[in-house]
Design a protein around this motif. Structure first.
Motif, short mmCIF file in Angstrom:
data_model
loop_
_atom_site.label_atom_id
_atom_site.label_comp_id
_atom_site.label_asym_id
_atom_site.label_seq_id
_atom_site.Cartn_x
_atom_site.Cartn_y
_atom_site.Cartn_z
N GLU A 81 0.83 -1.20 0.00
CA GLU A 81 0.00 0.00 0.00
C GLU A 81 0.87 1.26 0.00
O GLU A 81 2.03 1.23 0.40
CB GLU A 81 -0.95 0.02 1.21
N PRO A 82 0.29 2.38 -0.46
CA PRO A 82 1.01 3.66 -0.37
C PRO A 82 1.49 3.90 1.07
O PRO A 82 0.88 3.41 2.02
CB PRO A 82 -0.04 4.68 -0.80
N THR A 83 2.57 4.63 1.19
CA THR A 83 3.27 4.75 2.47
C THR A 83 3.41 6.21 2.89
O THR A 83 3.84 7.05 2.10
CB THR A 83 4.68 4.11 2.32
N ARG A 84 3.04 6.49 4.13
CA ARG A 84 3.20 7.84 4.68
C ARG A 84 4.64 8.04 5.13
O ARG A 84 5.23 7.17 5.79
CB ARG A 84 2.23 8.04 5.86
N ASP A 86 6.78 10.80 7.23
CA ASP A 86 6.90 12.00 8.07
C ASP A 86 8.20 11.89 8.86
O ASP A 86 8.79 10.81 8.98
CB ASP A 86 5.73 12.09 9.06
N TRP A 158 5.12 13.36 3.09
CA TRP A 158 4.24 13.14 1.94
C TRP A 158 3.69 11.72 1.98
O TRP A 158 4.17 10.88 2.72
CB TRP A 158 4.98 13.41 0.63
N ASP A 159 2.68 11.49 1.16
CA ASP A 159 2.14 10.15 0.96
C ASP A 159 2.83 9.58 -0.28
O ASP A 159 2.56 10.04 -1.40
CB ASP A 159 0.62 10.19 0.75
N SER A 161 3.29 7.32 -3.17
CA SER A 161 2.44 6.44 -3.97
C SER A 161 3.25 5.63 -4.97
O SER A 161 2.70 4.86 -5.74
CB SER A 161 1.37 7.27 -4.71
#
Length: 187
Positions: A81-84, A86, A158-159, A161
């Motif tokens: 899945e897309p990954t955050r 920070d 960022w997220d 993608s």
């Protein structure tokens, strides 16, 4: 002769990269460090380093091509899945006495990056590539001779993608994008 460093990474989108460059400039001013030209096009979080290759040595050029083929195959097979991304810490890495990398890093806020790296590492290992078990997720802002002690410093990221395969041309401050794959949740 060019020495190449191959690696997988997460890269911020252009707007985020510009914002991170502004954060970098502000950090330099706050700590009395030398402000550097923006490096927005090279900002990234390395996931897996795949080796150093000297293109003047035929065997190394062949090895680089083989590693690239295996790495691309592993990347195509990854479903994650897309990954955050920070950051909550600012520090200098002190592996050498001068030209210290000033980085954004973090603890639990980077657990999603660690999980994504582990998933990619499993694919790379299955493809027959060696992976380094040591990992400190970070984004290098710039290099300076003044060390900055680790300290809390939250910076929204960022997220992610997608993830990228990069060829870093050593000594030229140039990153060549070799491939980009979407982060798609497993079915």
């Amino acid at each position: 002769m060019t020495v190449h460093a191959l690696f997988f990474c997460l890269r911020p989108d252009l707007a985020t990269a510009q914002r991170l460059s502004e954060v970098s400039d502000q950090i330099a001013l706050n700590f009395g460090l030398r402000v550097r030209p923006p490096r927005t096009e090279r900002l990234h979080v390395t996931l897996h380093h795949l080796g150093w290759y000297d293109d003047a040595v035929a065997e190394q050029a062949g090895a680089m091509a083989e590693v690239r083929t295996l790495a691309e195959s592993a990347a195509k097979a990854l479903r994650h899945e897309p990954t955050r991304v920070d950051f909550d810490e600012l520090l200098s890495f002190r592996r050498k006495p001068r030209n210290l990398p000033l980085v954004l890093s973090g603890g639990a806020c980077l657990d999603a990056v660690r999980a994504m790296r582990a998933a990619l590492g499993q694919r790379l290992h299955a493809a027959g590539l060696r992976i380094d078990p040591h990992f400190t997720p970070h984004l290098t802002l710039f290099y300076d001779n003044t060390p900055i002690e680790p300290q809390p410093f939250f910076v929204p990221g960022w997220d992610a993608s997608d993830f990228h395969l990069i060829d870093s041309l050593q000594g030229r401050s140039t990153h060549v994008a070799l491939g980009r794959w979407p982060l798609i949740a497993p079915e």
